[in-house]
Design a protein around this motif. Structure first.
Motif: not given
Ligand code: H53
Length: 842
Positions: A286-288, A335-337, A373-375, A489-491, A681-686
């Protein structure tokens, strides 16, 4: 020695026949063949896969030398360390990255040529290490590269999953999932540490006992496993530093339960093994979105418990039990929760095991921990049922209750000026333990709240995201601790994502800038702006893009059997399939384009900009809508790729099994990339940053890091469309008053009517966006549709002016300096971790 890399060497290594000094290659050639001989029993006649094994096992020794030197140095200096705790590390392949980062690509390239092989083909035989889902896991991998490159004492800690991210196949256009059996041929990039093992317990009971006259809490788990360490050396670039990613494998406490075995109960003896190994067996795909499975919590606790014990045992070896000094020597990034149970575990280790007073332990814990936090999606934040936690981790549940009592009591005092009812409401809203909003009988532990309360710093991953964290998701907490909240900000690492995956472009950049210093000082890329409008430079830039497009065309041919027009615009969307990322919107615009082409005369079509559209990405196995979206992509592709009237002008391919190594081929070839999530909705995107570095234009929404990319590149150079984050709440409420575009209505009818077959299967997709009631089309595809089509027209118009397109392309790379993960890591190091570089001598 480990010289700074010269991109000249990269370019040379690319040329299969370039005769480089074979004198320096000879010892390496010998080493590679003797590895094959003595490790694998082979004698000549090697395949590329064999050559990979020989090369990798040879390179491994150089890597370990560097690792040992670094760690000797760090042991002597005893600097403060940063430990990056992450359930995911999406490393991809290691060979190319290792030889380039170590600066030994010249010798190894030459040695392989002497043996009759090409480094690129040999490297292609490596399987990806796919211990992650998507952005979050790949970010962790980029961070390790930057930490090592910046000589920061730091390790990653995670899980050595036996099966990583599933392999994705297509069967009749539908996604099928296959296990990722990645360790069968051995792993030259890891070192098993037989002497580093820790016990991890689960379940059982908690008692108060007098131990040496002191009242103590004793947890007796009902189940125990052993965490076995594996080290994965991480080479920095242009530095002697090689750091470490330590991954834990779960193994049984007793090789066999001997009692059971002697009694002839073979099944029971094997059960313990299976149960233990199950913990590190598979990555949740699962992602996000959270997966509320108990095994997942077990995985989280497993790696956190082992990692904390490991760090504490190294600290103890040097500083004894002077735990007050721990925050001067160690800090952890959550890295996230996923690793948030660390808050309770560090408390348990300090209070129950080391005998510290609660308050002293709490000070140490909160000084050591930080949370990213990533989401933005509140439903995606992890919450574990109290019942599950109390059964699996009874002592941790108690600790969390005590933390929460202290926290809510403190809040009561802090908020004393509020009216009592209002105060009670605020406290309830911020309680770490609260009722499930959908089931009042169930109590939940809110892991994000626990992380915020237990950390020194909390950060989001792009400017807009950090603002949403402060203003919405964690606003109550922000009001109370404004200075805790930060943005980082991510990189992405410019090594893997530009220099090594696109050596041709790297060579051109180095030639223009007069040095390869940009590889670890990406702000220097800004120097390319001076060349953006230079026709001679544009011609060279374009030639590189063409060469990379040819490679992608080759791949499409291999997978789909089709030849594509290499002069077409290569239009790419690669990322996890998710409704919020709106691959569906992309498909709708492709169908619209197809319909327009169908209406044209052959003459009119000749004036159209031809496009090759590529979509790739995995759908979580239980994510039904995402799977339907994949099928829609393949179904639309099946129709348009075969249509004799249009196939010279439009193609759509789904590339299965999108992963890190595929990205390394696709991104350098892309001319347009799509980052079209609903704003907010997209926290950052890389991946947007990787495309930007490779001179790929972006069509995107005002979301995540797109915003900062546009600011750096020049907003006028980016195809921006769509509603803004501030509008979406209102637009969602106004859903039923929204008047859809007639073109949208037509497309909905086409899909519903069976234009691409499978109409029953596509019905839920149509229904999810097309019924104008509150709650439907949650991600506002219909709202952004017209703006998106207009932006696509602007893309076509710009592509027709190739010199303008190339100017923009160069401006993208020139503007990408900010998005090196070196910059991100420097900010973490200075503002959150307070760790300093410690470079061993060469
Ligand atoms: O993390 C990326 C962000 C992206 C975000 C992603 C992410 C996951 O891949 C998994 C869980 C989560 O909470 C967030 O969706 O936008 O770029 C790195 O920060």
């Amino acid at each position: 020695g480990r010289s700074a890399l010269r991109v000249q060497a990269v370019a040379e290594a690319e040329r299969p026949t370039a005769a480089k000094s074979s004198a320096s290659a000879e010892p390496v050639t010998h080493d590679i063949t003797s590895k094959l001989k003595y490790l694998f029993g082979r004698n000549g006649d090697y395949t590329n896969a064999d050559a990979y094994q020989g090369t990798a096992w040879s390179v491994r020794e150089k890597l370990i030398d560097s690792f040992n030197k670094t760690h000797e140095h760090w042991k002597k200096e005893d600097p403060k360390f940063i430990y990056y705790l992450s359930a995911e590390f999406l490393m991809g392949r290691s060979l190319t990255n290792t030889v380039y980062n170590l600066g030994i690509e010249g010798e190894y390239g030459a040695a392989l040529r002497d043996l009759g092989y090409q480094m690129e083909k040999v490297a292609d035989a490596e399987r990806d290490a796919a211990l992650g889902n998507g952005g979050l896991g790949r970010l962790a991998a980029c961070f390790l590269d930057s930490m090592a490159t910046l000589d920061l004492p730091g390790w990653g800690y995670g899980i050595r999953y036996k099966y990583g991210m599933f392999k994705q196949g297509l069967k009749n256009g539908y996604q099928v999932e296959m296990p990722d059996i990645w360790l069968t041929k051995g792993n030259p990039w890891e070192v098993k540490r037989d002497d580093i093992k820790f016990e991890v317990g689960f379940g059982g009971r908690v008692e108060r006992k007098k131990v040496n006259g002191k009242e103590m809490t004793v947890w007796t788990p009902s189940e125990k496993v052993v965490a076995q360490a594996y080290d994965n050396p991480i080479p920095g670039y242009a530095t002697p530093t090689t750091s470490n990613l330590r991954l834990w494998d779960a193994v049984p406490i007793h090789e066999f339960d001997l009692g059971a075995f002697n009694a002839g109960d073979y099944d029971r003896a094997m059960l313990e093994r299976e149960r233990a190994e199950g913990i590190s067996a598979v990555l949740y795909p699962n992602d996000s979105t959270p997966e509320g499975k108990e095994l997942r919590l077990k995985q989280q606790y497993f790696f956190v418990c082992a990692s904390l014990q490991d760090v504490m045992s190294r600290f103890r070896a040097v500083h004894g039990s002077n735990w007050e000094a721990l925050p001067e020597k160690a800090c952890f990034q959550l890295n996230d929760t996923h690793p948030t149970i660390a808050v309770a575990e560090l408390m348990r280790l300090l209070v129950d095991v080391e005998g510290l007073e609660w308050d002293a332990a709490w000070t140490i814990t909160t000084k050591c921990l930080n949370y990213t936090n990533h989401t933005v999606m509140p439903e995606a934040l992890e919450k574990w049922p109290v019942k599950v936690m109390a059964k699996m981790l009874p002592r941790h549940m108690e600790i969390i209750e005590v933390i929460n009592e202290g926290w809510t009591k403190w809040l009561g005092v802090h908020l004393k000026d509020l009216k009592s009812e209002e105060r009670a409401q605020k406290i309830a809203a911020m309680s770490i333990i609260h009722a499930n909003p959908w089931n009042a009988d169930e109590m939940l532990v809110n892991m994000a709240y626990l992380a915020v309360v237990g950390s020194s710093a909390v950060n989001g991953v792009a400017a807009i995201h950090s603002n949403i964290v402060k203003d919405e998701i964690l606003n109550d907490f922000y009001q109370i601790f404004p200075s805790k909240f930060q943005n980082k900000t991510n990189g992405v690492t410019p090594r893997r994502w530009l220099a090594w995956c696109n050596p041709e472009l790297a060579a051109l950049i180095t030639e223009a800038l007069g040095s390869s210093e940009w590889i670890n000082d990406t702000e220097k890329l800004a120097g390319l702006r001076a060349f953006a409008s230079d026709p001679a430079f544009q011609a060279k830039w374009s030639a590189v893009k063409k060469a990379k497009k040819a490679k992608l065309a080759e791949l499409i041919k291999k997978i789909h059997g089709d030849d594509v027009n290499q002069n077409a615009l290569f239009d790419i969307q690669i990322k996890r399939i998710h409704e919020y990322k709106r691959q569906y919107l992309n498909v709708l615009s492709i169908i619209w384009r197809y319909k327009q082409l169908k209406k044209m005369t052959p003459e009119q079509r000749k004036a159209a900009v031809p496009r090759v559209c590529v979509i790739g990405g995995k759908a979580a196995s239980a994510y039904d809508m995402a799977k339907r979206i994949i099928r829609l992509v393949t179904a639309v592709g099946d129709v348009i790729n075969k249509d004799p009237e249009t196939k010279d002008y439009l193609r759509l391919y789904f590339l299965p099994d999108y992963n890190v190594s595929l990205a390394e081929t696709i991104i350098p070839a892309a001319e347009l990339s799509q980052h079209i999530s609903t704003a907010g909705t997209e926290a950052s995107g890389t991946s947007n940053m990787k495309f930007q570095m490779n001179g790929c234009l972006i069509i995107g929404t005002w979301d995540g890091a797109n915003i900062e990319i546009a600011e750096e590149t020049g907003v006028e150079n980016v195809f921006v469309f769509g509603v803004r984050a501030e509008e979406i709440n209102q637009l969602r409420k106004d859903r039923k008053n929204f008047k859809t575009d007639p073109r949208w209505d037509e497309l909905m009818k086409d899909i519903e009517g069976g234009m691409f077959g499978d109409k029953d299967y596509f019905k839920p997709l149509v229904d999810s966006v097309n019924n104008m009631k509150v709650g439907n089309d949650w991600f506002l595809l219909a709202n952004d549709f017209a703006g998106y089509l207009a932006a696509q027209e602007e893309v076509d118009a710009t592509y027709k002016d190739q010199s303008e397109w190339l100017r923009r392309s160069i401006m993208y790379t020139a503007g990408s300096g900010k998005f090196s993960s070196d910059r991100t890591i420097r900010e973490y190091a200075e503002d959150i971790w307070h760790v300093k570089p410690a470079r061993p001598s060469a």
